[in-house]
Design an enzyme around this catalytic site. Sequence first.
Site, PDB file in Angstrom:
ATOM      1  N   PRO A  88       0.821  -1.219   0.000  1.00  0.00           N
ATOM      2  CG  PRO A  88      -0.526  -1.423   1.895  1.00  0.00           C
ATOM      3  CD  PRO A  88       0.647  -2.029   1.209  1.00  0.00           C
ATOM      4  CD  GLU A 115       1.868  -6.349  10.982  1.00  0.00           C
ATOM      5  OE1 GLU A 115       1.858  -5.132  10.779  1.00  0.00           O
ATOM      6  OE2 GLU A 115       0.848  -7.037  11.132  1.00  0.00           O
ATOM      7  NE  ARG A 153      -7.281  -4.647 -20.561  1.00  0.00           N
ATOM      8  CZ  ARG A 153      -8.331  -5.304 -21.062  1.00  0.00           C
ATOM      9  NH1 ARG A 153      -8.591  -6.533 -20.689  1.00  0.00           N
ATOM     10  NH2 ARG A 153      -9.123  -4.733 -21.932  1.00  0.00           N
ATOM     11  CG  ASP A 167      -8.441  -1.536 -22.013  1.00  0.00           C
ATOM     12  OD1 ASP A 167      -9.390  -2.112 -22.574  1.00  0.00           O
ATOM     13  OD2 ASP A 167      -7.431  -2.126 -21.585  1.00  0.00           O
TER      14      ASP A 167
HETATM   15  N1  ADE Z   1      -0.867  -5.331  -0.078  1.00  0.00           N
HETATM   16  C1  ADE Z   1      -1.788  -4.958   0.831  1.00  0.00           C
HETATM   17  N2  ADE Z   1      -2.511  -3.930   0.393  1.00  0.00           N
HETATM   18  C2  ADE Z   1      -2.031  -3.607  -0.845  1.00  0.00           C
HETATM   19  C3  ADE Z   1      -2.335  -2.614  -1.800  1.00  0.00           C
HETATM   20  N3  ADE Z   1      -3.293  -1.714  -1.602  1.00  0.00           N
HETATM   21  N4  ADE Z   1      -1.618  -2.581  -2.943  1.00  0.00           N
HETATM   22  C4  ADE Z   1      -0.628  -3.463  -3.149  1.00  0.00           C
HETATM   23  N5  ADE Z   1      -0.289  -4.433  -2.281  1.00  0.00           N
HETATM   24  C5  ADE Z   1      -0.978  -4.500  -1.132  1.00  0.00           C
END
Ligand code: ADE
Length: 227
Positions: A88, A115, A153, A167
Amino acid sequence: MRFDVITLFPAMFLAIKEEGVIARGITKSLLSINTWQLRDFSNNKHRNIDDKSYGGGAGMVMQVEPIRQCIAKIKQENPNSKVIYLSPQGQKLTQKLAAELSTLDSITLLCGRYEGVDERIIKHDVDMEVSIGDYVISGGELAAMVLIDSISRQVPGVLGNQDSLNDSFSDGLLDYPHYTRPEEIDGQKVPEVLLSGYQANIDTWRQDQALKNTQLKRQDLIQKIDQ
Ligand code: ADE
């Protein structure tokens, strides 16, 4: 395009290897997806690959050594493979980023669980961190599959006679509406222009609809184009 995926759950990737657009790309030898079970690189008989977090806290952290050895093994065959960690905290995935990555020959995807991975892996072994959006999912696998799909793709030939240039997002706009038979259902008619046979008119209508669709649903994209 070759994808090497480092994961604790290789079977999850059967979903994209065996069905749909990616499976067809594999059959056409345009794509390959090789999964690597990280536990095979564990240095203990329990096949553990994680340990407690220095400084305390509930979650476990994936250790450096197994990941580093797995990457080294992949790089024996593909020295230039770009190593991407799904997290994230990464650069946000966009159509543009997927297009750029689709020009590479080889990508290694590292999927975190618990984690996540020891920070030293991110600092020294990973070329790029990618996020699929501002939310947290339970591991990198689903994010890796999203990334593989969006890249694949755009690899020439994978979509066959369809075209990823149509797309949504490819020209910064959302897609135009699509209709199929029947021509009329419950009083709802297919727009006249699509039945007209005049391709130039159809193209203009579609452009106009794409713009309207984007104005209605994603004002933020219009502002980006204007900038
Ligand atoms: N792992 C956990 N959440 C994620 C996300 N939003 N993007 C990529 N990998 C992740």
